[in-house]
Design a protein around this motif. Structure first.
Motif, PDB file in Angstrom:
ATOM      1  N   GLY A 209       0.815  -1.212   0.000  1.00  0.00           N
ATOM      2  CA  GLY A 209       0.000   0.000   0.000  1.00  0.00           C
ATOM      3  C   GLY A 209       0.844   1.255   0.000  1.00  0.00           C
ATOM      4  O   GLY A 209       0.570   2.205  -0.748  1.00  0.00           O
ATOM      5  N   ARG A 210       1.897   1.270   0.810  1.00  0.00           N
ATOM      6  CA  ARG A 210       2.778   2.441   0.853  1.00  0.00           C
ATOM      7  C   ARG A 210       3.517   2.622  -0.464  1.00  0.00           C
ATOM      8  O   ARG A 210       3.745   3.747  -0.914  1.00  0.00           O
ATOM      9  CB  ARG A 210       3.774   2.306   2.011  1.00  0.00           C
ATOM     10  CG  ARG A 210       3.128   2.441   3.390  1.00  0.00           C
ATOM     11  CD  ARG A 210       4.163   2.603   4.484  1.00  0.00           C
ATOM     12  NE  ARG A 210       4.942   1.396   4.707  1.00  0.00           N
ATOM     13  CZ  ARG A 210       4.599   0.420   5.545  1.00  0.00           C
ATOM     14  NH1 ARG A 210       3.466   0.507   6.232  1.00  0.00           N
ATOM     15  NH2 ARG A 210       5.368  -0.631   5.715  1.00  0.00           N
TER      16      ARG A 210
ATOM     17  N   THR B 213       1.256   4.265  -2.846  1.00  0.00           N
ATOM     18  CA  THR B 213       1.106   5.668  -2.458  1.00  0.00           C
ATOM     19  C   THR B 213       2.281   6.487  -2.969  1.00  0.00           C
ATOM     20  O   THR B 213       2.105   7.591  -3.511  1.00  0.00           O
ATOM     21  CB  THR B 213       1.010   5.797  -0.927  1.00  0.00           C
ATOM     22  OG1 THR B 213      -0.169   5.129  -0.481  1.00  0.00           O
ATOM     23  CG2 THR B 213       0.948   7.259  -0.499  1.00  0.00           C
ATOM     24  N   ARG B 214       3.501   5.957  -2.834  1.00  0.00           N
ATOM     25  CA  ARG B 214       4.682   6.672  -3.326  1.00  0.00           C
ATOM     26  C   ARG B 214       4.638   6.829  -4.845  1.00  0.00           C
ATOM     27  O   ARG B 214       4.988   7.886  -5.385  1.00  0.00           O
ATOM     28  CB  ARG B 214       5.961   5.926  -2.913  1.00  0.00           C
ATOM     29  CG  ARG B 214       6.248   5.980  -1.419  1.00  0.00           C
ATOM     30  CD  ARG B 214       7.647   5.497  -1.100  1.00  0.00           C
ATOM     31  NE  ARG B 214       7.867   4.086  -1.357  1.00  0.00           N
ATOM     32  CZ  ARG B 214       7.672   3.110  -0.486  1.00  0.00           C
ATOM     33  NH1 ARG B 214       7.192   3.391   0.720  1.00  0.00           N
ATOM     34  NH2 ARG B 214       7.933   1.855  -0.791  1.00  0.00           N
TER      35      ARG B 214
ATOM     36  N   THR C  65       1.947   6.956  -6.694  1.00  0.00           N
ATOM     37  CA  THR C  65       0.909   7.942  -6.999  1.00  0.00           C
ATOM     38  C   THR C  65       1.407   9.359  -6.733  1.00  0.00           C
ATOM     39  O   THR C  65       1.138  10.286  -7.517  1.00  0.00           O
ATOM     40  CB  THR C  65      -0.350   7.660  -6.156  1.00  0.00           C
ATOM     41  OG1 THR C  65      -0.817   6.337  -6.451  1.00  0.00           O
ATOM     42  CG2 THR C  65      -1.461   8.648  -6.482  1.00  0.00           C
ATOM     43  N   GLU C  66       2.147   9.549  -5.645  1.00  0.00           N
ATOM     44  CA  GLU C  66       2.690  10.878  -5.336  1.00  0.00           C
ATOM     45  C   GLU C  66       3.687  11.330  -6.406  1.00  0.00           C
ATOM     46  O   GLU C  66       3.700  12.509  -6.797  1.00  0.00           O
ATOM     47  CB  GLU C  66       3.359  10.853  -3.962  1.00  0.00           C
ATOM     48  CG  GLU C  66       2.371  10.750  -2.803  1.00  0.00           C
ATOM     49  CD  GLU C  66       3.035  10.497  -1.460  1.00  0.00           C
ATOM     50  OE1 GLU C  66       4.265  10.206  -1.458  1.00  0.00           O
ATOM     51  OE2 GLU C  66       2.344  10.581  -0.436  1.00  0.00           O
TER      52      GLU C  66
ATOM     53  N   THR D 284       1.762  12.515  -9.382  1.00  0.00           N
ATOM     54  CA  THR D 284       1.195  13.853  -9.185  1.00  0.00           C
ATOM     55  C   THR D 284       2.241  14.933  -9.451  1.00  0.00           C
ATOM     56  O   THR D 284       1.944  15.968 -10.064  1.00  0.00           O
ATOM     57  CB  THR D 284       0.648  13.987  -7.744  1.00  0.00           C
ATOM     58  OG1 THR D 284      -0.356  12.989  -7.541  1.00  0.00           O
ATOM     59  CG2 THR D 284       0.048  15.358  -7.506  1.00  0.00           C
TER      60      THR D 284
END
Length: 244
Positions: A223-224, A227-228, A230-231, A234
């Motif tokens: 999950g982390r 998240t990384r 996806t960041e 962005t």
């Protein structure tokens, strides 16, 4: 030039990540997983070469065409490095690539750009998502394989080239930004789905990533990791002048 994404939570170098290939490959399951990983990467580089050569035909100027041709050549060199490593570790490069060809070909079919700008965004956004994923995996590989994987993920120059061209196009015609933002969001979803399918289809690879061997991720770390990724996506969107 874009700064390569580095996993935030690199594990302590125990077990596999502290060993060289000769020591790590004594574990048959780990060896099978690395052959899968190198096969997936090799086919990805070969497909990137083909796609950049095709995209060069859409280039609006001779200078742009030459830039893409140079990048295509760099991708093919990466493919050659991976093919050579597979041969060195006594794996058949074609057999290693074949399990991943259909999924990658389908991804490229579903995300075929309709014009020059969509092609640039795909190469910058789509390829970077894949590269971030492989860099996360590389942190858990043996030292020799990790060095090769990180080398072939080096930016071929497409990042700064794409940012410059896309930002210029949006400044000239702001309406283009909305269309390209939607396109980039679609690429993000397709790229993550494709990465998950590739891993799920290969037992050795999925076992390496989620527990088992090679300091695998636990489910919370998976999950982390996403998240990384996806960041980082962005931030790339912002660099292009697009909203994520």
């Amino acid at each position: 030039m874009e700064t390569p994404h580095t996993p935030a939570d690199t594990p302590a170098e125990t077990t596999i990540a502290a060993k060289d290939w000769a020591a790590a490959s004594a574990e048959p399951q780990y060896r099978a997983a690395v052959v899968d990983l190198l096969g997936a990467l090799a086919y990805g580089e070969l497909a990137a070469f083909e796609r950049l050569a095709e995209d060069a035909k859409l280039a609006p100027s001779l200078e742009d065409k030459a830039e893409l041709a140079a990048m295509a050549s760099a991708e093919f060199h990466h493919f050659e490095q991976l093919r050579a490593r597979l041969t060195t570790i006594e794996a058949d490069p074609t057999a290693a690539m074949e399990p991943f060809a259909a999924a990658l070909d389908e991804f490229h079919r579903q995300t075929a750009p309709s014009d020059w700008l969509e092609g640039l965004v795909k190469a910058y956004v789509g390829d970077s998502i894949a590269s971030d994923f492989y860099r996360e995996v590389a942190a858990r590989l043996d030292t020799d394989t990790r060095e090769l994987v990180l080398a072939v993920l080096d930016d071929t120059g497409h990042a700064s080239f794409a940012v410059e061209k896309v930002r210029s196009a949006i400044e000239a015609e702001p309406r283009v930004g909305g269309r390209l933002a939607l396109w980039a969001r679609r690429l993000m979803g397709e790229a993550l789905s494709q990465a998950q399918r590739v891993v799920a289809d290969r037992d050795a690879l999925s076992t390496m990533l989620v527990g088992g061997v090679a300091d695998g991720f636990d489910l919370a770390e998976v999950g982390r990791m996403f998240t990384r990724i996806t960041e980082a996506h962005t931030k790339r969107m912002a660099a292009l002048g697009l909203s994520a």
